[in-house]
Design a protein around this motif. Structure first.
Motif, PDB file in Angstrom:
ATOM      1  N   THR B  51     -30.688  79.121  10.039  1.00  0.00           N
ATOM      2  CA  THR B  51     -30.630  78.864  11.471  1.00  0.00           C
ATOM      3  C   THR B  51     -31.376  77.583  11.849  1.00  0.00           C
ATOM      4  OG1 THR B  51     -32.475  80.420  11.571  1.00  0.00           O
ATOM      5  CG2 THR B  51     -30.315  81.226  12.261  1.00  0.00           C
ATOM      6  N   ALA B  53     -35.000  77.022  11.047  1.00  0.00           N
ATOM      7  CA  ALA B  53     -36.468  77.137  11.086  1.00  0.00           C
ATOM      8  C   ALA B  53     -37.038  76.857   9.696  1.00  0.00           C
ATOM      9  CB  ALA B  53     -36.867  78.536  11.538  1.00  0.00           C
ATOM     10  N   GLU B  59     -45.687  86.003  11.209  1.00  0.00           N
ATOM     11  CA  GLU B  59     -46.740  87.015  11.382  1.00  0.00           C
ATOM     12  C   GLU B  59     -46.140  88.413  11.481  1.00  0.00           C
ATOM     13  OE1 GLU B  59     -49.457  85.834  14.444  1.00  0.00           O
ATOM     14  OE2 GLU B  59     -50.301  84.296  13.125  1.00  0.00           O
ATOM     15  N   GLU B  60     -44.867  88.490  11.861  1.00  0.00           N
ATOM     16  CA  GLU B  60     -44.129  89.759  11.793  1.00  0.00           C
ATOM     17  C   GLU B  60     -42.851  89.496  11.011  1.00  0.00           C
ATOM     18  OE1 GLU B  60     -43.395  91.577  15.581  1.00  0.00           O
ATOM     19  OE2 GLU B  60     -45.508  91.635  16.125  1.00  0.00           O
ATOM     20  N   ILE B  61     -42.299  90.549  10.412  1.00  0.00           N
ATOM     21  CA  ILE B  61     -41.106  90.380   9.580  1.00  0.00           C
ATOM     22  C   ILE B  61     -39.868  90.176  10.450  1.00  0.00           C
ATOM     23  CG2 ILE B  61     -39.569  91.563   7.956  1.00  0.00           C
ATOM     24  CD1 ILE B  61     -42.123  93.033   6.995  1.00  0.00           C
ATOM     25  N   MET B  63     -36.048  90.438  11.427  1.00  0.00           N
ATOM     26  CA  MET B  63     -34.996  91.387  11.059  1.00  0.00           C
ATOM     27  C   MET B  63     -33.617  90.752  11.103  1.00  0.00           C
ATOM     28  SD  MET B  63     -36.894  93.927  10.380  1.00  0.00           S
ATOM     29  CE  MET B  63     -36.036  95.483  10.335  1.00  0.00           C
ATOM     30  N   ALA B  64     -33.555  89.459  11.457  1.00  0.00           N
ATOM     31  CA  ALA B  64     -32.311  88.679  11.427  1.00  0.00           C
ATOM     32  C   ALA B  64     -32.759  87.238  11.252  1.00  0.00           C
ATOM     33  CB  ALA B  64     -31.541  88.845  12.741  1.00  0.00           C
ATOM     34  N   VAL B  65     -31.894  86.378  10.706  1.00  0.00           N
ATOM     35  CA  VAL B  65     -32.321  84.992  10.503  1.00  0.00           C
ATOM     36  C   VAL B  65     -32.423  84.231  11.818  1.00  0.00           C
ATOM     37  CG1 VAL B  65     -31.556  84.857   8.115  1.00  0.00           C
ATOM     38  CG2 VAL B  65     -29.997  84.156   9.934  1.00  0.00           C
ATOM     39  N   ALA B  66     -31.910  84.829  12.905  1.00  0.00           N
ATOM     40  CA  ALA B  66     -32.063  84.232  14.231  1.00  0.00           C
ATOM     41  C   ALA B  66     -33.117  84.989  15.043  1.00  0.00           C
ATOM     42  CB  ALA B  66     -30.728  84.241  14.976  1.00  0.00           C
ATOM     43  N   ASP B  67     -33.880  85.847  14.399  1.00  0.00           N
ATOM     44  CA  ASP B  67     -34.975  86.566  15.052  1.00  0.00           C
ATOM     45  C   ASP B  67     -35.962  85.535  15.602  1.00  0.00           C
ATOM     46  OD1 ASP B  67     -37.473  88.082  15.391  1.00  0.00           O
ATOM     47  OD2 ASP B  67     -36.490  89.659  14.250  1.00  0.00           O
ATOM     48  N   PRO B  68     -36.452  85.712  16.836  1.00  0.00           N
ATOM     49  CA  PRO B  68     -37.419  84.723  17.347  1.00  0.00           C
ATOM     50  C   PRO B  68     -38.671  84.616  16.460  1.00  0.00           C
ATOM     51  CG  PRO B  68     -37.199  86.608  18.859  1.00  0.00           C
ATOM     52  CD  PRO B  68     -36.109  86.736  17.833  1.00  0.00           C
ATOM     53  N   ARG B  69     -38.902  85.612  15.599  1.00  0.00           N
ATOM     54  CA  ARG B  69     -40.067  85.554  14.700  1.00  0.00           C
ATOM     55  C   ARG B  69     -39.976  84.420  13.677  1.00  0.00           C
ATOM     56  NH1 ARG B  69     -39.021  89.733  16.992  1.00  0.00           N
ATOM     57  NH2 ARG B  69     -40.586  91.137  17.818  1.00  0.00           N
ATOM     58  N   MET B  71     -39.165  81.481  14.523  1.00  0.00           N
ATOM     59  CA  MET B  71     -39.369  80.232  15.267  1.00  0.00           C
ATOM     60  C   MET B  71     -40.846  79.917  15.487  1.00  0.00           C
ATOM     61  SD  MET B  71     -36.407  80.720  18.148  1.00  0.00           S
ATOM     62  CE  MET B  71     -34.839  81.472  17.721  1.00  0.00           C
ATOM     63  N   TYR B  72     -41.698  80.932  15.375  1.00  0.00           N
ATOM     64  CA  TYR B  72     -43.110  80.757  15.719  1.00  0.00           C
ATOM     65  C   TYR B  72     -43.867  79.967  14.642  1.00  0.00           C
ATOM     66  CZ  TYR B  72     -48.038  81.833  16.457  1.00  0.00           C
ATOM     67  OH  TYR B  72     -49.385  81.729  16.604  1.00  0.00           O
ATOM     68  N   LEU B 251     -41.377  98.141   7.657  1.00  0.00           N
ATOM     69  CA  LEU B 251     -40.102  97.877   8.331  1.00  0.00           C
ATOM     70  C   LEU B 251     -38.956  97.768   7.330  1.00  0.00           C
ATOM     71  CD1 LEU B 251     -41.047  95.259  11.075  1.00  0.00           C
ATOM     72  CD2 LEU B 251     -40.131  97.541  11.440  1.00  0.00           C
TER      73      LEU B 251
END
Lengths: 325, 253
Positions: B51, B53, B59-61, B63-69, B71-72, B251
Motif C-alpha cells: 500500500t 508504507a 505498535e499494534e498488529i 489486520m490488513a495491509v491498508a490498516d491505519p496501523r 501508517m503510524y 490477535l
C-alpha cells in the motif's frame, strides 16, 4: 467546468449527476481504508445498474456495490477485505454464479493503468505477469471487447523491448490506460473548489482522480481555500480535476479514515455474516442502505457509542486498543 | 517449552529472514513472521507494505495491509506505485524478500490465489493476485505459507497467479522475468526448499512428531525427502519474544 468556483453539493445531487447506468467507475481507498462508502451506499440507494468498475484492491466499497446489484463488469486485482472477509463474499458468490464478468490484473498493473490514464498515454510497460495466467487467461473475450468500443481490443500484450536489452529486459507486458467516466474518493480535507489533502497512504487515489472524466470528492472537513494554500506541498490533488465536493463526516465508514476514525470491526463482521445468505443480505440492505435517507441515517442506526469506539487517537491516527478479534 | 503450530510456523519462517532484508508482507502469519524476525534474528530488517508504507512503528498488529496501523511512524507513506517501485529499484529491489500465502502451490513454487475450476465461472473464487504476482515477478526471493493437503499441492495449478520457477530451470529467464523465485514453503508439517539445479521443491525439514511419509501423503506430487532432517523447535527465547513483544493480545497466534 473544474474552474475555481464553488463545487459543493449534496451527495444525492452529485451521484445523480455523475454516476449514470452503465457508466465506467472507479472508487478510491484500499480494502478497509478510505473507501468512499457514503457515496457507495447512495449509488445503491439510487439503484444504479450495469456499472463497469475498475479496482485494484477495493474491498468493502466494491463488494457492497456488487451486493447492491450495481456492477455487471469488474476489472480488479484483489477482492479481499482483511480479517472480516479474506475473499469478499458478494464478489465471490457473484463470480461463482456467473453473474459478474471479471478481468483479473495485478495491483501494480492496475496502478499503472490508472497512471497511464492520468498521463494521457495509451499504455505503460511492466515486467509483472510474464509466464502467468494473468497474461494467458482473459475474462472479457476478444469478441466481447470488439463489441464494446469503450474497451481496448486486448486485455494486455507482451511486446519485445523496443530498446533491445536496455534496462536488462527482453520483453515487457503492456497494460492499457483506464479513463473512467467517474472516480469517487473520500479524503480528510477539501476546499470548496475541490483541492484535496489526503493524510496517510494515498493508495492510487491521485491517479484514479486524474484519469477520470468526472470526479466526486467526499470529505471529512471542508476548509477555507487559504488554509490549504498555506502548505501546498501537503496537498494531494489540485481543484482543476474535481467536479463535485461533498461534505460527509464519517464518509468512509465502516472503513477507516486515517487521523479521524478506524475501521469498524463490529460492523464489518456483521456485514460479512449477512453477506453469506441471500435473505439476510437482502434484510441488511433493506435496513441499513435502503431503509435510511442518507449516510447520517446509517450512522444513527450504528449509534454514537459504537462510533466513539473507533475514534482515532491524535498521535497514531487509529483507535488504540480497539477490539479487533 | 510447549508451543503451538502457528508459533512453530512463524519461527521457522522468521529464521529465513536475514538482517538487512527489506520484507514485503501481507497480514496474518506473514506479518507475524516479519515482526518476529525483526525482534529476534534480523533487527535491521525493514518491513514494508504494497500500500506504500515503509518501516512503520507497528505498535499494534495490522489486520490488513491498508490498516491505519501501517501508517503510524513510517519513514514514508505513499501509494501503490511507489511500493512496487521499491521492489524493482536498482538499489532496494535486490534486498526485498516477499512473504506470500496461496490456495495452491506446485512443485516449482508457482502459486494460485485466483480460483479453483474454470476461470470464467469457477467452483471457488479467491481474492486474486493483489500484489502477489508483482512481488513474485520482481524480487530475488520469497517465502510461502501453506497448509499441507493434497489439493493444495496439486500436479497442475488451476490458475497460475504468481510465478515461481514456472516449468523449471531457465524458465524465468526465458519469459523475461527478473531472477528470483521462492526459497521456502513453510507448512503445518515442515519446510520445503528448492533444489538449486532442478528448481524442484524438496523436503528440508519436518516438525517433531511428523514423518516425511506423512508429508508425502498430503501432496499430489512427490518430492525428494532424502535431505530432510527434524526441525529445531522454537527456543524459549524465540517463544518469549513472540508472545510478549510480537502478539501480546493473541490477535493472530
Amino acid at each position: 467546468m473544474n474552474s475555481s468556483h464553488d463545487k459543493v453539493m449534496t451527495l444525492e445531487e452529485a451521484i445523480a449527476r455523475f454516476v449514470t447506468d452503465g457508466c465506467h467507475i472507479s472508487i478510491g481507498g484500499f480494502t478497509v481504508n478510505r473507501n468512499p462508502m457514503a457515496a457507495v451506499y447512495e449509488i445503491i440507494r439510487q439503484g444504479r445498474k450495469n456499472l463497469h468498475c475498475y479496482a485494484h484492491s477495493n474491498g468493502t466499497g466494491v463488494d457492497e456495490l456488487i451486493g447492491g446489484g450495481c456492477i455487471s463488469r469488474l476489472e480488479i486485482a484483489y477482492g479481499g477485505n482483511g480479517k472480516a472477509a479474506p475473499t469478499c463474499i458478494r464478489f465471490k458468490l457473484a463470480v461463482q454464479r456467473g453473474q459478474l464478468l471479471v478481468e483479473d490484473y495485478t495491483n501494480y498493473q492496475m496502478a499503472l493503468r490508472f497512471l497511464a490514464g492520468a498521463m494521457g498515454v495509451p499504455f505503460l510497460p511492466t515486467l509483472s505477469g510474464l509466464g502467468t495466467d494473468i497474461v494467458a487467461k482473459w475474462g472479457f473475450s476478444p469478441e466481447m471487447r470488439a463489441n464494446h468500443p469503450e474497451l481496448p481490443d486486448k486485455k494486455l500484450e507482451i511486446i519485445d523491448n523496443p530498446f533491445g536489452a536496455w534496462g536488462d529486459a527482453a520483453r515487457v507486458v503492456v497494460v492499457p490506460a483506464i479513463n473512467p467516466d467517474v472516480t469517487i474518493i473520500h479524503v480528510q480535507q477539501a476546499d470548496r473548489n475541490g483541492t484535496c489533502r489526503i493524510e496517510g497512504l494515498n493508495f492510487a487515489d491521485i491517479d484514479q482522480v486524474k484519469a477520470a472524466k468526472s470526479v466526486i470528492v467526499t470529505c471529512e472537513e471542508i476548509v477555507e481555500v487559504h488554509q490549504l494554500r498555506e502548505k501546498p506541498e501537503y496537498n494531494s490533488i489540485p481543484f482543476i480535476h474535481v467536479d463535485a465536493v461533498v461534505h460527509v463526516p464519517f464518509g468512509a465508514y465502516p472503513t477507516a479514515c486515517h487521523n479521524f476514525y478506524d475501521y469498524d470491526p463490529v460492523y464489518l463482521k456483521h456485514v460479512s455474516h449477512f453477506a453469506k445468505d441471500e435473505k439476510l443480505y437482502a434484510e441488511y440492505l433493506a435496513k441499513f442502505v435502503h431503509g435510511v435517507k442518507d449516510h447520517q441515517g446509517l450512522l444513527n442506526l450504528v449509534g454514537k457509542g459504537q462510533l466513539d469506539t473507533i475514534s482515532a487517537d491524535k498521535t497514531t491516527g487509529y483507535a488504540i486498543g480497539l477490539d479487533r478479534r | 517449552m510447549e508451543y503451538t503450530l502457528k508459533e512453530m510456523m512463524t519461527i521457522m519462517a522468521a529464521r529465513e529472514i536475514d538482517n538487512g532484508d527489506i520484507v514485503f508482507c501481507g497480514t496474518g502469519l506473514p506479518i507475524m513472521t516479519a515482526m518476529a524476525a525483526k525482534c529476534i534474528n534480523a533487527p535491521e530488517s525493514i518491513i514494508f507494505f504494497e500500500t506504500g508504507a515503509i518501516d512503520p512503528k507497528l505498535e499494534e498488529i495490522p489486520m490488513a495491509v491498508a490498516d491505519p496501523r501501517v501508517m503510524y511512524g513510517a519513514a514514508s507513506n505513499s501509494g501503490l506505485l511507489e511500493a512496487f517501485a521499491t521492489m524493482q529499484n536498482r538499489k532496494t529491489g535486490r534486498r526485498v524478500i516477499g512473504i506470500l500465502g496461496a490456495a495452491q502451490v506446485d512443485r516449482y513454487g508457482n502459486l494460485n490465489s485466483t480460483c479453483i475450476g474454470e476461470y470464467a465461472q469457477p467452483e471457488t473464487r479467491f481474492p486474486g493476485s493483489g500484489g502477489a504476482c508483482d512481488v513474485a515477478s520482481f524480487v530475488p526471493r520469497f517465502l510461502v505459507f501453506m497448509y499441507h493437503e493434497k489439493r493444495k499441492f496439486p500436479l497442475k495449478l488451476d490458475y497460475l497467479t504468481s510465478p515461481g520457477y514456472l516449468d523449471g530451470p531457465g524458465a524465468r529467464e526465458r519469459e523475461g522475468l527478473m531472477p528470483g523465485g521462492p526459497t521456502a514453503v513453510v507448512t503445518n508439517l515442515g519446510v520445503m526448499h528448492f533444489d538449486d539445479d532442478s528448481k524442484e521443491m524438496y523436503l528440508a525439514c519436518y516438525y517433531p512428531g511428523v514423518t516425511p511419509g506423512e508429508i508425502l501423503d498430503n501432496m499430489e506430487f512427490s518430492v525428494d525427502v532424502s535431505r530432510a532432517v527434524e526441525a529445531m523447535p522454537p527456543t524459549e527465547v524465540e517463544l518469549t519474544i513472540l508472545r510478549d513483544r510480537v502478539d501480546p493480545h493473541k490477535l493472530v497466534l
